[in-house]
Scaffold this motif. Sequence first.
Motif, PDB file in Angstrom:
ATOM      1  N   ASN B 197     -93.133 -29.622  32.452  1.00 12.52           N
ATOM      2  CA  ASN B 197     -92.911 -28.731  31.322  1.00 12.52           C
ATOM      3  C   ASN B 197     -93.966 -28.927  30.233  1.00 12.52           C
ATOM      4  O   ASN B 197     -94.435 -27.953  29.636  1.00 12.52           O
ATOM      5  N   PHE B 200     -97.136 -27.241  31.546  1.00 11.69           N
ATOM      6  CA  PHE B 200     -97.100 -25.776  31.453  1.00 11.69           C
ATOM      7  C   PHE B 200     -97.352 -25.311  30.027  1.00 11.69           C
ATOM      8  O   PHE B 200     -97.907 -24.254  29.786  1.00 11.69           O
ATOM      9  N   PHE B 206    -103.323 -24.599  36.722  1.00 15.51           N
ATOM     10  CA  PHE B 206    -102.626 -25.692  37.399  1.00 15.51           C
ATOM     11  C   PHE B 206    -103.038 -25.786  38.852  1.00 15.51           C
ATOM     12  O   PHE B 206    -103.091 -24.773  39.552  1.00 15.51           O
ATOM     13  N   ARG B 220    -100.681 -19.949  34.069  1.00 19.59           N
ATOM     14  CA  ARG B 220     -99.302 -20.095  33.632  1.00 19.59           C
ATOM     15  C   ARG B 220     -98.403 -18.978  34.171  1.00 19.59           C
ATOM     16  O   ARG B 220     -97.266 -19.225  34.561  1.00 19.59           O
ATOM     17  N   ILE B 223     -96.810 -19.229  37.864  1.00 23.00           N
ATOM     18  CA  ILE B 223     -95.914 -20.318  38.269  1.00 23.00           C
ATOM     19  C   ILE B 223     -94.585 -19.738  38.768  1.00 23.00           C
ATOM     20  O   ILE B 223     -93.982 -18.883  38.104  1.00 23.00           O
TER      21      ILE B 223
END
Lengths: 357, 251
Positions: B197, B200, B206, B220, B223
């Motif tokens: 968390n 993010f 990522f 983001r 996801i």
Amino acid sequence: MVSTEASPTLSGYGHYVALKRFIIIVQLFMLMVLIVISVSLGSVNIPFFDTLNILLTPKDISRYHSIVLGVRLPQTLTAIVAGSGLAVSGAVMQIILQNPLGSPFTLGLSNAAAFGAAFSVMILGTGVMHSTGADAITIMAPYKTTLSAFSFSLISAGIILALARIKKASPEVMLLTGVTLNSLFVAGTMFLQYFADDVQLAAMVFWTFGDAGRASWSELGIMTVVTLAAICYFLFNKWHYNALNMGDETAQGLGVPVDRVRMMGMVAASLVTAVSISFIGVISFVGLVAPHITRRLVGEDYRFFLPASILTGGLLLLSSDIVARLILAPRVLPVAILTAFLGAPVFIYLLITGYRR
Amino acid sequence: MTLNVESLRFAYKENTVLHDVSFSTGDAGITAVLGPNGSGKTTLLRCINRILKPQGGRVLLDDKPVDKLTGKEIAKSIAYVAQKTYSGNISVFDAILLGRIPHISANVSDNDMAVTNDVIERLDMVSLSLRMLNELSGGELQKVSIARALVQQTSLILLDEPTAALDLKNQIDILKLLGEITEKNQIKVLLSIHDLNTAFRYADQFIFLKNGKVVGFSDRWGITAGMIENVYNVSVDLRWFDDIPVITPAN
């Protein structure tokens, strides 16, 4: 170097660095004074001004001339060179092994070198032994003897390095290995002693405790050259040692060739140890205690820590040597007996206080 | 600056840790490497600046292969912040000044001092600068490590779990700081992190690693709960909170 511009950080840092420089200059001054004291004190006390005169003017005008130049001065300088060499070796070993208890003696290098020197003298016949006075052993082939001492101390250094690398050994494990190596090489020396005749035996026992009065001018010359060369190498690497202080990965991330620095540092430290031991014998604890005292004085920024350790080592061994000369006067004690007595309580103190770097 | 990693392969003896790992940072400021313990996050970071030598593949900084550079040259373009911080009897200023090592020839120059001073002021560390490292808290030590990386003046900073040892406030401070750095200085950041968390919220894209393979690569918006479930083998709920995905374990 630091202009004090407008930045409070930089001017504050400037003072902080200036203080360290000042401490080093004070040490240097103390060493100068101690040299004069050392030359003037002994079984024959030489008046202070005569001493200064002889040291400053090379002409043979005083009746003390031969005592000063033939006995006191070489002994004084030998104590300084050996003390600085052992201290700087200890300081470097502590950082490259990340081990605050590292020193030539605690890690077994000293006794290994002593065995190597004895081995060379007895088996390879590089020395002539006679058991009169301080010159129990006259080394006929100093290079061969040093080389033999160096080889054996390298064996010890190699074992310790391998342990540090492969096993990621803790300081305690390294120290225990040092203890084991010490007893191994002492056993080796005892083995040689068993086959020695009584004159040789007396000489060898004499050798297991170091004596600054043992080295001649030419031996002092070799010691000085080797020690100075190693010191130059160490100082050249001061930034690498500082980086290693922040851990291996950080050092590597800063472009430091960690493996090479570690290997070469250990070799150079072994060489310095070997050369001093092959000429004057084993001196314990100076290599451990001097860096710890220094750390408290100037912190462990190797830019200042290395030169300050060198001076502390010289001061420590020279003052011990002066005391050893006077404590049972007219008998002269070998300095190693005194450093061992002083070193043991300091070592225990370090263990109790947690020997934090 | 763009970091391109092309089919990177690394093995400790027989145990292959990275299988053909490829990705590019593109324009994103902060790229987070996510994945379970032992998925190869740390190994990946260390292969990029050649603390570990990869057995295959290439790392390119703006089309310049890193393996052609010397250790010192790499240290001028990539900084590495290790997970473990070391303390000792040296001052914060000196510890940060170490970041200049790749640039120092023999002695510290006025420029080295000025750069160090500048970073200390920017990170609000003036009051700390003459304290000793062994008097600092974990968060302060981590900040020293990051300051050291900034002083290195590189175009890429790698950080191995920079928030692992920190409390909530320090985590937020450090990650915000990294965000500011990437925006202001055109520096790219690649970091490994466990807290999804937090990642993010603060990272821009990522990379999901599982058993040394890239199994997901997304910004983001991309996801999904499925992605997380695949990587960590736990079922999760994903909710959106202020345009930021939030993961909670599913009941």
